[in-house]
Scaffold this motif. Structure first.
Motif, PDB file in Angstrom:
ATOM      1  N   GLY A   1      21.519  15.488 -35.817  1.00 54.15           N
ATOM      2  CA  GLY A   1      22.488  15.452 -36.895  1.00 54.15           C
ATOM      3  C   GLY A   1      23.095  15.894 -37.753  1.00 54.15           C
ATOM      4  O   GLY A   1      22.139  16.884 -38.095  1.00 54.15           O
ATOM      5  N   VAL A   2      24.253  16.148 -38.311  1.00 53.57           N
ATOM      6  CA  VAL A   2      24.158  17.054 -39.159  1.00 53.57           C
ATOM      7  C   VAL A   2      24.180  15.701 -40.130  1.00 53.57           C
ATOM      8  O   VAL A   2      25.286  14.622 -40.121  1.00 53.57           O
ATOM      9  N   LEU A   3      24.112  16.268 -42.131  1.00 58.13           N
ATOM     10  CA  LEU A   3      24.364  15.257 -43.016  1.00 58.13           C
ATOM     11  C   LEU A   3      25.202  15.633 -43.657  1.00 58.13           C
ATOM     12  O   LEU A   3      24.780  17.072 -44.336  1.00 58.13           O
ATOM     13  N   TYR A   4      25.903  15.238 -44.709  1.00 59.37           N
ATOM     14  CA  TYR A   4      27.149  16.141 -45.473  1.00 59.37           C
ATOM     15  C   TYR A   4      26.271  14.967 -46.713  1.00 59.37           C
ATOM     16  O   TYR A   4      26.498  13.834 -47.344  1.00 59.37           O
ATOM     17  N   THR A   5      26.032  15.864 -47.798  1.00 58.60           N
ATOM     18  CA  THR A   5      25.603  14.544 -49.469  1.00 58.60           C
ATOM     19  C   THR A   5      27.169  14.700 -49.497  1.00 58.60           C
ATOM     20  O   THR A   5      26.605  13.948 -50.854  1.00 58.60           O
TER      21      THR A   5
ATOM     22  N   LEU B   1      17.459   8.655 -44.518  1.00 61.79           N
ATOM     23  CA  LEU B   1      18.386   9.976 -44.570  1.00 61.79           C
ATOM     24  C   LEU B   1      19.184   9.805 -45.669  1.00 61.79           C
ATOM     25  O   LEU B   1      18.953  11.835 -46.207  1.00 61.79           O
ATOM     26  N   ALA B   2      19.707   9.117 -46.449  1.00 69.46           N
ATOM     27  CA  ALA B   2      20.400   9.276 -47.248  1.00 69.46           C
ATOM     28  C   ALA B   2      19.902   9.817 -48.693  1.00 69.46           C
ATOM     29  O   ALA B   2      20.190  10.295 -49.046  1.00 69.46           O
TER      30      ALA B   2
ATOM     31  N   ALA C   1      20.077  12.868 -50.865  1.00 62.77           N
ATOM     32  CA  ALA C   1      20.860  12.685 -52.375  1.00 62.77           C
ATOM     33  C   ALA C   1      19.164  13.518 -53.212  1.00 62.77           C
ATOM     34  O   ALA C   1      19.639  14.081 -53.625  1.00 62.77           O
ATOM     35  N   ALA C   2      18.102  13.283 -52.087  1.00 65.11           N
ATOM     36  CA  ALA C   2      17.186  14.020 -52.980  1.00 65.11           C
ATOM     37  C   ALA C   2      17.305  15.467 -52.524  1.00 65.11           C
ATOM     38  O   ALA C   2      16.643  16.094 -53.929  1.00 65.11           O
ATOM     39  N   LEU C   3      17.834  16.291 -51.842  1.00 64.94           N
ATOM     40  CA  LEU C   3      17.925  17.709 -51.743  1.00 64.94           C
ATOM     41  C   LEU C   3      19.160  18.209 -52.978  1.00 64.94           C
ATOM     42  O   LEU C   3      18.831  19.328 -53.136  1.00 64.94           O
TER      43      LEU C   3
ATOM     44  N   LYS D   1      20.933  20.665 -56.596  1.00 64.59           N
ATOM     45  CA  LYS D   1      21.848  21.264 -58.358  1.00 64.59           C
ATOM     46  C   LYS D   1      23.249  21.059 -56.689  1.00 64.59           C
ATOM     47  O   LYS D   1      24.142  21.452 -57.989  1.00 64.59           O
ATOM     48  N   CYS D   2      23.315  21.075 -56.124  1.00 61.95           N
ATOM     49  CA  CYS D   2      24.955  21.207 -55.602  1.00 61.95           C
ATOM     50  C   CYS D   2      24.803  20.556 -54.073  1.00 61.95           C
ATOM     51  O   CYS D   2      23.815  20.035 -53.403  1.00 61.95           O
ATOM     52  N   ALA D   3      26.444  20.369 -53.368  1.00 60.71           N
ATOM     53  CA  ALA D   3      26.407  19.332 -52.056  1.00 60.71           C
ATOM     54  C   ALA D   3      25.566  19.769 -51.286  1.00 60.71           C
ATOM     55  O   ALA D   3      25.506  21.387 -51.634  1.00 60.71           O
ATOM     56  N   GLN D   4      24.998  19.451 -49.880  1.00 60.32           N
ATOM     57  CA  GLN D   4      24.124  19.863 -49.162  1.00 60.32           C
ATOM     58  C   GLN D   4      24.807  19.738 -47.576  1.00 60.32           C
ATOM     59  O   GLN D   4      25.530  18.733 -47.414  1.00 60.32           O
ATOM     60  N   ASP D   5      24.339  20.812 -47.113  1.00 60.77           N
ATOM     61  CA  ASP D   5      24.838  20.784 -45.704  1.00 60.77           C
ATOM     62  C   ASP D   5      23.388  20.492 -44.607  1.00 60.77           C
ATOM     63  O   ASP D   5      22.923  21.471 -44.203  1.00 60.77           O
ATOM     64  N   VAL D   6      22.426  19.126 -43.877  1.00 62.71           N
ATOM     65  CA  VAL D   6      21.438  19.370 -43.749  1.00 62.71           C
ATOM     66  C   VAL D   6      21.652  18.827 -41.906  1.00 62.71           C
ATOM     67  O   VAL D   6      22.239  18.320 -41.750  1.00 62.71           O
TER      68      VAL D   6
END
Length: 872
Positions: free
Chosen positions: A317-321, A407-408, A412-414, A419-424
């Motif tokens: 799936g997808v993770l949004y930070t 996964l969370a 958070a590490a990414l 240094k900005c919000a990520q779409d993973v």
């Protein structure tokens, strides 16, 4: 560039001699060609301006430091910027007969400055054709592409699991093309191509795709790929791989999203065939068309490919930070489906959703488990297929709490690293190991879908504006200060919110200190929007009337993520916006972009009346664009002078109007096959949007019903005295021809009505950034006092209707630009009414009171004027 500039000078001289406004034109076919030629140059200039501003917007985005890019990206954007600037400079000079030749010197100087910076550091070459990801980092994006560079960075700097794999670098791409002599062969085919010919484009694309796929792999490259597979997977022939494009020469797989090929479930024996298919996808019809429209040169293009072991995932799936469309929600969001990820990414299945806090405990605050009837899975023989989810798992959570927290933690590490919000994108393999497939910057909102996705308005605050376009993202709060003219910027208070009817690049004077900008009209790709992004000023364009909703001194909060304006200070929004330093900042390639951008992005020429608004004052490409844009209007405005120099080639308009209008159609202003009767062209045959709006305004039923105005004796004597005593008046007398030069989106209208003249020049299309109206009105039959009163009445009307107006003596000049076509049409309709309304109006200008009296009556729709007011 220097050679191009030299070759053009002789061309300009020839054009100036042939098409100079001063040179006589005896042949009607030459006059026809001249009008069409001038208009085609004007359209080219507007298109180049729009494209250049798009590039500037993209450069502004990269200067945030969040997106992966390399020197190839900088070179491509510089080449595009120079190309569009050159097109604008060339078009303006040909239009004007070479009056602005100094722009070439400025362009050459800017070009030399940029090229000197770029020459200091060339893109590094790939050390070999195949590189494992444990030897690749972000800095290697120039030869590994964005996907490979990101995977290597995640693996090597964060020690987060990613799929096993390697990169086939740009060296492999060049080796393949050189081995088969493909570059010259493809260039020959593309030289035959005209992009707008769809059938030819498709044929050339199909032939090129087949040409690339049919060529043999260089033996050395094939050996390196085989060795790369063996190093990772030994002799296991059951391994399936994903082959993903990782193109170089654009902006890290963002602008090219969906343009190139990805192949899932490839067997080891088919890797080389899949590789050829992916690099061939550079020449798909959509990719060729895309590159052509964006000005990307093929010689700067190269393709790297990621070869990754397919994850036979239990779930993915997808993770949004952080929340993707609610900036006040900083929790981590995870979406999950059974099987492979595309069903989650593409929205085929409603996924499970899990919400996790970013505290040390990574607390799970919410779990919503959906019903998931089908899944996408690997086919062991190659490829993928859809299968039903076992009944006992369809309503079961895809991830347990431990996996959710792991996964969370990766998310958070990414975010911390980049240094900005990520779409993973992530996957859970058959052994229960979580893997990161891709990580990229998260756009908090996308202009294409934010209206559908944006969060509900915050409770507890009065919402003033709910929907608008975002020109520059951010949040700002402060007291409103309405701005009507440049003079209002002089004492603009620090921290105030600038509110105006229309965008203007002159607002740059306060962008360092203002909290936000709200305008009723403008373009998100216009000059002001570009400046707002450069200065990080939250800016929205409302496309509706909001001035009355935002009185000065009212404190408001501008949310330039959702396009909303709240009354008061919204601390939740202000607290949610953090100024993080993104990961690209500080890198050599970022610093080079910063240095290059100084000669591309800043806009120094903001006031056309300033003494420095000259070719020599253009020190950036943005300055050149601004200068060309401004003077192109003036060149087109003067096209009416050409029309008045001949009388044999035009068509009369058949309409009950108090003026003799003759049409010059540039080829798309009238219906195809329109019949011209002995009375002339019928109104029903007009398809030119701006001209039709003008005629409809002139034919307004309320104006047509107006009886002849009552004669004011003092006004009549003033007119008669001026006609008798002032020499040369009969050259402007009522009854002279009026000309309308028309196209489907363009109008240049010059009219002789009574003893005055007026000119309207307008463009009205779907692109807001191109739309404008310029209007000039001068003269009259009365004395200078009455003529001045009339133009001041016209000025009052136009100012109330959103025009920027300048009055000098008996002449009024007005402009309105960057509004939607429907609004432009409504303002041209207004000008049509105004031209009829102001006939013989100077006779009624008997006192100062009559100025406001005439304006108020017109705005109120009262065209039946009675006796004018007298001074007390």
């Amino acid at each position: 560039m220097t050679t191009i500039l030299g070759n053009l000078r002789q061309f300009l001289t020839d054009i100036r001699i042939r098409y100079s406004k001063e040179s006589p034109v005896d042949n009607l076919s030459e006059m026809n060609a001249l009008f069409r030629f001038r208009y085609s140059l004007f359209k080219e200039l507007l298109a180049a301006n729009s494209e250049l501003l798009t590039v500037l917007s993209d450069l502004d985005e990269k200067l945030k430091g969040e997106h992966v890019f390399g020197l190839f990206y900088i070179n491509n954007q510089v080449n595009k910027s120079l190309k569009y600037a050159f097109q604008m400079v060339k078009s303006l000079n040909v239009m004007s007969g070479g009056k602005h030749r100094g722009l070439y010197d400025s362009l050459e100087e800017i070009n030399n400055q940029i090229k000197a910076i770029i020459a200091e550091r060339k893109a590094e070459q790939a050390p070999q054709a195949v590189m494992p990801h444990d030897r690749i980092f972000l800095k290697d994006a120039d030869w590994a592409g964005g996907k490979n560079a990101n995977l290597g960075e995640i693996k090597n700097c964060l020690n987060i699991p990613v799929p096993e794999g390697f990169a086939i670098t740009t060296k492999g791409f060049h080796d393949f093309f050189d081995y088969n002599d493909l570059k010259e062969e493809i260039i020959k085919q593309k030289n035959l191509l005209y992009i707008n010919e769809i059938d030819l484009l498709n044929n050339v694309s199909a032939e090129t795709l087949e040409l690339v796929r049919s060529k043999p792999m260089p033996p050395a490259l094939e050996e390196e790929i085989t060795a790369g597979c063996t190093a990772l997977w030994g002799d296991d022939q059951e391994v399936l791989v994903a082959m993903r494009s990782s193109a170089v020469g654009e902006d890290g797989d963002i602008s090219y999203a969906g343009q190139f090929l990805t192949i899932l479930g490839v067997t080891r024996s088919k890797i080389c065939e899949a590789y050829k298919s992916i690099i061939a996808s550079l020449y798909s019809a959509r990719s060729i068309s895309y590159r052509s429209s964006k000005g990307v040169y093929d010689e700067d293009l190269a393709m790297a490919v990621a070869c990754l072991k397919m994850v036979d995932s239990q779930a993915s799936g997808v993770l949004y930070t952080r929340h993707p469309y609610d900036i006040t929600n900083e929790n981590i969001l995870i979406n999950a489906v059974w099987g492979l990820g595309p069903y989650a990414v593409d929205g085929v299945i409603s996924p499970d959703t899990y919400t996790v806090t970013k505290d040390d405990d990574l607390s799970i605050t919410e779990k919503n488990v959906s019903t998931k009837p089908v899944q996408l899975v690997l086919n062991k023989q190659g490829g993928v297929e859809e299968r039903p989810v076992p009944a006992e798992l369809q309503s079961v959570a895809c991830l347990d709490d431990e996996h959710i927290r792991i996964l969370a933690g990766y998310g958070a590490a990414l975010e911390s690293h980049y240094k900005c919000a990520q779409d993973v994108e992530w996957a859970l393999d058959a052994e229960g190991t979580l893997l990161i497939l891709q990580s990229r910057p998260l756009k908090i909102q996308s202009p294409k879908n934010f209206c559908l996705l944006k969060a509900a308005p915050l409770k507890g605050y009065r919402l003033i504006v709910d929907t608008s376009e975002i020109a520059a993202q951010g949040v700002g709060a402060g007291p409103v200060r309405q701005v009507e003219s440049v003079a209002d910027l002089t004492d603009f208070p620090q921290g105030a919110v600038l509110v105006a009817k229309h965008s203007s690049p002159e607002y740059v004077l306060v962008m360092r200190t203002c909290a936000a900008i709200i305008v009723e009209a403008g373009s998100v790709s216009g000059h002001m929007a570009s400046l707002a992004r450069e200065f990080n000023v939250p800016t929205i364009i409302c496309n509706q009337s909001v001035i009355d909703l935002l009185p000065s001194e009212t404190t408001v909060t501008v949310d330039a993520y959702t396009g909303r304006v709240y009354e008061g200070t919204v601390q939740e929004l202000l607290a949610a916006v953090k100024k993080d330093e993104a990961h690209m900042k500080g890198t050599p390639v970022y610093e080079q972009l910063q240095r290059v951008a100084k000669y591309v992005i800043p806009l120094n020429l903001v006031n056309p009346d300033a003494p420095e608004f000259t070719p020599a004052g253009c020190t950036t490409l943005h300055d050149l664009a601004r200068y060309c844009h401004e003077f192109s209007y003036k060149e087109m405005f003067q096209i009416s002078d050409l029309a008045s120099k001949f009388h044999g080639w035009s068509m009369k308009l058949d309409a009950l109007l108090p003026m003799d209008i003759h049409l010059i159609d540039l080829g798309s202003g009238l219906k195809e096959g329109a019949t011209i009767s002995w009375n002339g062209v019928r109104v029903d045959d007009i398809v030119s949007a701006p001209f039709l709006a003008l005629v409809q305004g002139m034919l307004n039923k309320d104006l047509q019903a107006v009886e002849p105005r009552p004669i004011n004796l003092s006004g009549l004597f003033s007119v008669m005295r001026e006609q008798t005593l002032t020499p040369g008046h009969h050259g402007e007398r009522f009854g002279d021809r009026s000309y309308a030069i028309i196209a489907d989106k363009y109008l240049n209208f010059s009219s002789r009505v009574g003893y005055h003249y007026s000119v309207i020049d307008a463009y009205c299309g779907d692109t807001v950034n191109k739309n404008y109206i310029t209007f000039s009105f001068k003269g009259g039959a009365a004395d200078d006092v009455r003529k001045n009163r009339r133009v001041r009445a016209i000025s009052l009307i136009l100012e109330q209707e959103g025009f920027r107006v300048n009055v000098k003596g008996d002449k009024v000049d007005a402009r309105l630009q960057k509004y939607p076509n429907s609004y432009i049409e409504s303002r041209i309709d207004l000008l049509g009414r105004l031209l009829i309304f102001t006939r013989q109006l100077d006779m009624l200008m008997t006192s100062e009171k009559s100025v406001e009296w005439a304006a108020e009556n017109f705005v109120a729709g009262n065209y039946r004027l009675t006796a004018p007011p007298v001074e007390a």
